[in-house]
Design an enzyme around this catalytic site. Structure first.
Site, PDB file in Angstrom:
ATOM      1  CD  GLU A 303      -2.937  -1.167   2.294  1.00 17.12           C
ATOM      2  OE1 GLU A 303      -2.627  -0.674   3.380  1.00 17.12           O
ATOM      3  OE2 GLU A 303      -4.052  -1.662   2.055  1.00 17.12           O
ATOM      4  CG  ASP A 377      -7.392  -5.393   5.310  1.00 17.99           C
ATOM      5  OD1 ASP A 377      -6.819  -5.669   6.363  1.00 17.99           O
ATOM      6  OD2 ASP A 377      -7.492  -4.237   4.867  1.00 17.99           O
ATOM      7  CD  GLU A 405      -9.557  -1.135   8.338  1.00 12.73           C
ATOM      8  OE1 GLU A 405      -8.638  -1.709   8.940  1.00 12.73           O
ATOM      9  OE2 GLU A 405      -9.439  -0.724   7.168  1.00 12.73           O
TER      10      GLU A 405
HETATM   11  O1  GCW Z   1      -6.699  -2.890   7.003  1.00 13.35           O
HETATM   12  C1  GCW Z   1      -5.981  -2.088   6.121  1.00 13.35           C
HETATM   13  C2  GCW Z   1      -6.290  -0.703   6.535  1.00 13.35           C
HETATM   14  C3  GCW Z   1      -5.139   0.249   6.449  1.00 13.35           C
HETATM   15  C4  GCW Z   1      -3.926  -0.407   7.107  1.00 13.35           C
HETATM   16  C5  GCW Z   1      -3.593  -1.675   6.339  1.00 13.35           C
HETATM   17  C6  GCW Z   1      -2.453  -2.445   6.964  1.00 13.35           C
HETATM   18  C7  GCW Z   1      -2.199   0.607   8.411  1.00 13.35           C
HETATM   19  O2  GCW Z   1      -7.376  -0.248   5.804  1.00 13.35           O
HETATM   20  O3  GCW Z   1      -5.503   1.437   7.087  1.00 13.35           O
HETATM   21  O4  GCW Z   1      -2.835   0.454   7.179  1.00 13.35           O
HETATM   22  O5  GCW Z   1      -4.683  -2.525   6.309  1.00 13.35           O
HETATM   23  O6  GCW Z   1      -2.738  -3.377   7.691  1.00 13.35           O
HETATM   24  O7  GCW Z   1      -1.307  -2.137   6.735  1.00 13.35           O
END
Ligand code: GCW
Length: 714
Positions: A303, A377, A405
């Protein structure tokens, strides 16, 4: 008359403040309420304890606090064998206590024994361990037992943690915001550190130690290199000094490009000797500030974060470079496996495995590969990450998310240990064979092992935004200590310590907690659906989103609904992500006859009229499940209302109000998702389902630029 009015106003003012104050302290005190008991227990009257070090002083003050609150007296601290409670390291036990000492000898450094002995005609409790930290854990354990079973006088407990590193990952930014934080801003007041040691740091450490959390990464994995500069290291040192007596080590995230950003180098290539030298010197510097610094947590080439791949190198090159400079200090690297390529257009669920499994056995011995529980995720439900069954030569560390989240932020009551337990108990080979995820991440003899939870803690008065979210922090710690623990047991003991020991209350509310995880799955992502939330902030439903730059950012990529059906085909005729599991597991999920309905649309694309076990179509079942989720929240409200008499009005009311948000949002999820899916399936809603309140266009039009957990769009 005027005087009377003034007097009444004054009384009202006082009583209002008392109520507010009691609510604040109850919320603030977490599971360490030490509620007054009317059962007189003199177990803590006379205590024998050396207070030679800071940890032993912590033990003393915790025992004082607990005893005062529970029994109304302060214990007397003596140093004789006549005490009611004796805390001693096993090296200090006398010969009559040889059998206790033998038991302690078999335990690791953090383990402890609590035993009731009889001498001189009197019953005494001994807590023993190899270390002061073990004594602290034993103390917290005894205090838990006394809160749960106030009548108990006989103890026979032997316990030790099964995992070495039991860590919270704070995604806290240096500007005080928290990525995916729903409980206010960061606890760390960087501006006022190192001088100001907020009382909260101490209470945070107490709470962690009480459940055995022994490691914290202070800052976000989306890292800022400035944390490694002297200005911040001085502040980090102050926190490390505060946490040390509680057995907690501090770790930091290492931004891979730090040598460029704060070291003025031209490159961060891990094979470049200048870069290696820079990390070596930087790490030595960190250890000058914090001699027991834990190590680095790294998010690399994920990311947008920089990493070794920017220089044509791989994860092993990056992780091992850092591992080598940490090694002389006994530090470790936690290298995250949460990666998905910017160029790979195949199934995102397959990408981390592809990038990591070829390197099995290549990581230095002080590297833990930190793997999220599932391959996408932190969704409300994901099958276990296939990496857990595929890297036997590497040390794998679990990463769970405690912050909600994707599970309703801190507005929804969701008891996460059910999710954790489901993953930990998953068998990586076949349903019968012993090879669970919990076993894979647990210590083999004395080896390094670990588990991390992305913290749900902020500076809200109640720490976690929702009083029941405290249970997730608590339970994460308990499962980190022993990943085989049962979530129902954890729910019960948490309730007993936090709210009330009343058995009716505990029975009905623990049942409600246990069910809550399945309810959120049902009203958000039933039958294996996933990743259908709103963009960026991830607040609320967004199954229609299809305009984001990368295919795998779009919910439509995950549900693949079209007029014929719905679901992501990950079988051999689809993306074949199933091939990353062992043959038994792949067969189990791949065969429609054995694939549990909970995972159906995760692995299969099926026609809307596919007949399910209850003889109804997939379409009908989708609507039924969404509705069940909503109904279950209604039921939670009812159960909670019925529990009113057992707990204080303030917390009761606070939770009732939060449950109203949960219901409103559960209905929103159901209505928005079902309206959208109906626009594709063109089928009538099943009769069990309440018709959506608004039009699909309405749900699509909702925007939330100020949703918490992300940087707001001004
Ligand atoms: O879950 C996702 C989130 C991001 C996060 C990423 C990660 C810290 O949306 O905000 O970044 O994973 O775990 O690196």
């Amino acid at each position: 008359m005027k005087l009377l009015n003034k007097y009444i106003t004054f009384l009202l003012f006082i009583s209002f403040n008392l109520i507010t104050y009691s609510q604040i302290t109850k919320d603030y005190d977490l599971w360490l309420q030490y509620t007054k008991t009317y059962i007189y227990n003199d177990l803590l009257k006379n205590i024998s304890l050396d207070t030679n070090n800071e940890t032993e002083k912590v033990i003393k003050s915790e025992l004082e606090l607990a005893s005062l609150k529970m029994y109304g007296f302060k214990p007397k601290f003596t140093n004789t064998g006549n005490a009611d409670l004796i805390l001693k390291k096993n090296s200090e036990l006398d010969s009559s206590q040889k059998n206790i000492s033998e038991k302690v000898n078999k335990l690791n450094n953090e383990g402890f024994v609590i035993e009731t002995i009889k001498n001189s005609g009197k019953q005494r409790i001994i807590i023993s361990s190899k270390t002061s930290i073990g004594l602290l854990y034993g103390t917290f354990r005894l205090l838990r037992e006394l809160q749960i079973s106030p009548n108990k006088k006989e103890f026979n407990i032997i316990d030790e943690p099964k995992l070495k590193v039991r860590m919270l990952n704070h995604w806290d930014n240096l500007d005080g915001t928290i990525e995916r934080g729903y409980a206010g801003n960061s606890l760390w007041n960087w501006q006022k550190l190192p001088e100001l040691i907020d009382r909260r740091y101490i209470d945070y450490a107490r709470a962690n130690a009480s459940v055995g959390i022994n490691a914290v990464t202070l800052n976000n994995v989306n890292a800022n290199a400035l944390i490694l500069t002297p200005y911040y290291l001085e502040k980090v040192k102050a926190l490390a000094d505060t946490f040390r007596p509680f057995g907690i080590k501090v770790y930091l995230t290492a931004r891979f490009s730090a040598p460029i950003e704060i070291g003025n180098l031209k490159t961060a290539d891990p094979l470049n000797t200048e870069v290696q030298q820079w990390w070596n010197e930087k790490t030595n510097e960190v250890y000058k500030y914090i001699p027991d610094f834990g190590g680095y947590l790294v998010k690399a080439n994920s990311e947008g974060q920089p990493g070794p791949q920017n220089y044509g190198r791989n994860h092993v090159d990056g992780a091992n470079m850092l591992a080598k400079v940490l090694k002389p200090h006994n530090g470790i690297v936690m290298w995250r496996a949460f990666v998905y390529s910017e160029t790979d257009s195949s199934d995102r669920a397959k990408q981390a495995y592809r990038e990591f499994v070829p390197y099995d056995g290549k990581f230095e011995e002080n590297v833990l590969v930190q793997v999220k529980n599932g391959a996408i995720d932190f969704q409300p439900r994901e099958p276990f990450h296939p990496i857990f069954g595929a890297m036997p030569q590497s040390k794998l560390m679990m990463e769970f998310q405690i912050t909600q989240e994707y599970l309703g932020f801190s507005s929804h009551l969701v008891f996460l240990p059910k999710l954790y337990e489901e993953v930990l108990k998953s068998s990586t080979k076949n349903k019968e064979k012993e090879n669970t995820v919990a076993q894979i991440i647990s210590s083999r003899s004395n080896e390094l092992s670990g588990i991390a939870g992305v913290a749900n803690i902020g500076n809200d008065l109640n720490w976690t935004g929702h009083p029941f979210a405290q249970a997730n922090w608590y339970s994460f710690g308990r499962l980190a200590w022993n990943p085989e623990l049962n979530s129902e047991q954890i729910a019960k003991e948490w309730l007993q310590q936090t709210f009330s020991n009343n058995s009716d209350f505990v029975a009905s509310i623990s049942k409600m907690m246990i069910k809550s995880r399945e309810s959120v799955v049902k009203y958000m992502t039933p039958l294996g659906l996933h990743h259908i939330m709103g963009t960026d902030h991830h607040y609320g439903p967004g199954p229609w989103v299809n305009n984001l730059a990368r295919p795998e950012w779009n919910p439509v990529y995950y549900h693949k609904a079209d007029k014929n059906g719905i679901g992501f085909d990950r079988t051999s005729i689809g993306s074949n992500a199933l091939s990353q599991y062992s043959p038994e597991i792949s067969q189990y999920f791949g065969d429609l006859k054995s694939c549990p309905e909970e995972y159906l649309l995760w692995f299969h694309h099926l026609p809307w009229d596919y007949k399910m076990k209850n003889d109804r179509t997939l379409w009908d079942n989708l609507g039924i499940k969404y509705q069940e989720g909503v109904n279950e929240v209604r039921n939670m409200i009812k159960i909670w209302n019925d529990s009113k008499k057992y707990i204080d009005t303030e917390r009761h009311q606070e939770i009732s109000q939060l449950l109203e948000i949960q219901l409103k949002e559960a209905i929103w999820w159901k209505d928005a998702c079902m309206s959208y899916f109906q626009s594709i399936s063109n089928l009538p809603y099943p009769k069990e389902m309440e018709i959506p309140i608004y039009s699909l266009e309405y749900y699509k039009s909702l925007k939330f630029p100020y949703a918490p957990g992300i940087k707001p769009h001004w």
